[in-house]
Design a protein around this motif. Sequence first.
Motif, PDB file in Angstrom:
ATOM      1  N   ALA A 222       0.831  -1.213   0.000  1.00  0.00           N
ATOM      2  CA  ALA A 222       0.000   0.000   0.000  1.00  0.00           C
ATOM      3  C   ALA A 222       0.862   1.259   0.000  1.00  0.00           C
ATOM      4  O   ALA A 222       0.611   2.197  -0.765  1.00  0.00           O
ATOM      5  CB  ALA A 222      -0.935  -0.015   1.205  1.00  0.00           C
ATOM      6  N   ARG A 223       1.880   1.297   0.847  1.00  0.00           N
ATOM      7  CA  ARG A 223       2.748   2.470   0.906  1.00  0.00           C
ATOM      8  C   ARG A 223       3.457   2.718  -0.423  1.00  0.00           C
ATOM      9  O   ARG A 223       3.575   3.855  -0.877  1.00  0.00           O
ATOM     10  CB  ARG A 223       3.782   2.290   2.013  1.00  0.00           C
ATOM     11  N   GLU A 224       3.938   1.657  -1.029  1.00  0.00           N
ATOM     12  CA  GLU A 224       4.683   1.814  -2.272  1.00  0.00           C
ATOM     13  C   GLU A 224       3.785   2.236  -3.432  1.00  0.00           C
ATOM     14  O   GLU A 224       4.270   2.677  -4.467  1.00  0.00           O
ATOM     15  CB  GLU A 224       5.434   0.525  -2.608  1.00  0.00           C
ATOM     16  N   SER A 225       2.473   2.130  -3.257  1.00  0.00           N
ATOM     17  CA  SER A 225       1.536   2.610  -4.276  1.00  0.00           C
ATOM     18  C   SER A 225       1.193   4.081  -4.080  1.00  0.00           C
ATOM     19  O   SER A 225       0.498   4.669  -4.914  1.00  0.00           O
ATOM     20  CB  SER A 225       0.235   1.801  -4.212  1.00  0.00           C
ATOM     21  N   GLY A 226       1.637   4.659  -2.961  1.00  0.00           N
ATOM     22  CA  GLY A 226       1.325   6.048  -2.662  1.00  0.00           C
ATOM     23  C   GLY A 226       0.291   6.237  -1.577  1.00  0.00           C
ATOM     24  O   GLY A 226      -0.023   7.386  -1.208  1.00  0.00           O
ATOM     25  N   VAL A 228      -1.259   6.215   2.270  1.00  0.00           N
ATOM     26  CA  VAL A 228      -0.755   6.562   3.600  1.00  0.00           C
ATOM     27  C   VAL A 228      -1.211   5.469   4.563  1.00  0.00           C
ATOM     28  O   VAL A 228      -2.398   5.125   4.592  1.00  0.00           O
ATOM     29  CB  VAL A 228      -1.293   7.935   4.058  1.00  0.00           C
ATOM     30  N   VAL A 229      -0.286   4.936   5.340  1.00  0.00           N
ATOM     31  CA  VAL A 229      -0.620   3.869   6.290  1.00  0.00           C
ATOM     32  C   VAL A 229      -0.182   4.310   7.684  1.00  0.00           C
ATOM     33  O   VAL A 229       0.992   4.607   7.908  1.00  0.00           O
ATOM     34  CB  VAL A 229       0.053   2.537   5.923  1.00  0.00           C
ATOM     35  N   GLY A 234      -2.938   8.242  14.097  1.00  0.00           N
ATOM     36  CA  GLY A 234      -2.218   9.037  13.118  1.00  0.00           C
ATOM     37  C   GLY A 234      -0.719   8.839  13.117  1.00  0.00           C
ATOM     38  O   GLY A 234      -0.027   9.368  12.244  1.00  0.00           O
ATOM     39  N   SER A 235      -0.199   8.079  14.069  1.00  0.00           N
ATOM     40  CA  SER A 235       1.241   7.839  14.115  1.00  0.00           C
ATOM     41  C   SER A 235       1.649   6.872  13.009  1.00  0.00           C
ATOM     42  O   SER A 235       0.832   6.112  12.479  1.00  0.00           O
ATOM     43  CB  SER A 235       1.650   7.274  15.481  1.00  0.00           C
ATOM     44  N   ASP A 236       2.921   6.906  12.661  1.00  0.00           N
ATOM     45  CA  ASP A 236       3.448   6.035  11.611  1.00  0.00           C
ATOM     46  C   ASP A 236       3.192   4.577  11.958  1.00  0.00           C
ATOM     47  O   ASP A 236       3.435   4.141  13.088  1.00  0.00           O
ATOM     48  CB  ASP A 236       4.945   6.292  11.457  1.00  0.00           C
ATOM     49  N   HIS A 243      -3.426  -0.659  15.455  1.00  0.00           N
ATOM     50  CA  HIS A 243      -4.377  -0.763  14.364  1.00  0.00           C
ATOM     51  C   HIS A 243      -3.677  -0.454  13.044  1.00  0.00           C
ATOM     52  O   HIS A 243      -2.544   0.036  13.032  1.00  0.00           O
ATOM     53  CB  HIS A 243      -5.543   0.210  14.567  1.00  0.00           C
ATOM     54  N   THR A 244      -4.382  -0.719  11.942  1.00  0.00           N
ATOM     55  CA  THR A 244      -3.821  -0.500  10.612  1.00  0.00           C
ATOM     56  C   THR A 244      -4.845   0.265   9.777  1.00  0.00           C
ATOM     57  O   THR A 244      -5.906  -0.271   9.448  1.00  0.00           O
ATOM     58  CB  THR A 244      -3.490  -1.838   9.929  1.00  0.00           C
ATOM     59  N   ILE A 245      -4.510   1.514   9.455  1.00  0.00           N
ATOM     60  CA  ILE A 245      -5.400   2.370   8.675  1.00  0.00           C
ATOM     61  C   ILE A 245      -4.651   2.784   7.411  1.00  0.00           C
ATOM     62  O   ILE A 245      -3.604   3.432   7.478  1.00  0.00           O
ATOM     63  CB  ILE A 245      -5.822   3.638   9.455  1.00  0.00           C
TER      64      ILE A 245
END
Length: 263
Positions: A222-226, A228-229, A234-236, A243-245
């Motif tokens: 997901a990150r490599e597609s652009g 935001v995860v 809201g933290s990295d 959790h995973t958003i």
Amino acid sequence: MTLSDGLLAIAREAVAEGSSLFRDLSPQTISTKSDDRDFVTDLDFRIQTRLRDFLRRKTPAFGFLGEEEDHHVVTDGYLWILDPIDGTSNFIHHIPMCAISLGLVRDGRPIIGVIAAPFLGLEYWATADGGAYANGKRLAASKTTTLRRSIISIGDYATGAGSGVKNQRRFAVTTALAASVERVRMLGSAAIDLAWVAEGRLDGCVLLSNNPWDTAAGVLIARESGAVVTDSDGSDHTITSSHTIAATAAISGELLSILSSAD
């Protein structure tokens, strides 16, 4: 060939071997795990054993973490993280939304991710700073800019001990999303949730859990597609997040605000 290319080749070969078992064999036994609605099949164990042994032959100095064995997360050095069948309930019920998810993390950060959904004919992969791909095509996250035009998936509702309390939040999040987005979906596979955010089929996903075997590969893709995860605060996002958003950049902040209000 770079180290990253070599490791990606190993990961893709491993997942391809698992996919052949996935497609060609049927489960012979189905048993419960931690509660009466959390299932595992003999094929989960068979795929995990085959891939673990393959990876140990190819990379003997690397650690290994699989869903169906000891869940000790190592944050130093190289660690393969495998979910042999993500979406086991779907698999048992012949719903094709199930996948093999294999990630490689170094010092706790994903550097290789491969996800295959054998019954859908899909293979996703990514390397850190190398982009994300599906069946050889470069991926880019959705360009949707508003929540009201967004398709957002959510993770499964909780089962087992403490599920009542956990699901109170999940119900609140579902209600908040239903009032704000175009549609809410529940796919039953965290790996596919994240891969489809990467592919732009989904504009975001909300997974109120973070088992590393479910997310290590998909987060990188997901990150490599652009996309935001993050964690829900809201933290990295890391493999130790709560959790995973994941969402397209334009709606990530608004999606996190909805989750905060649902609390």
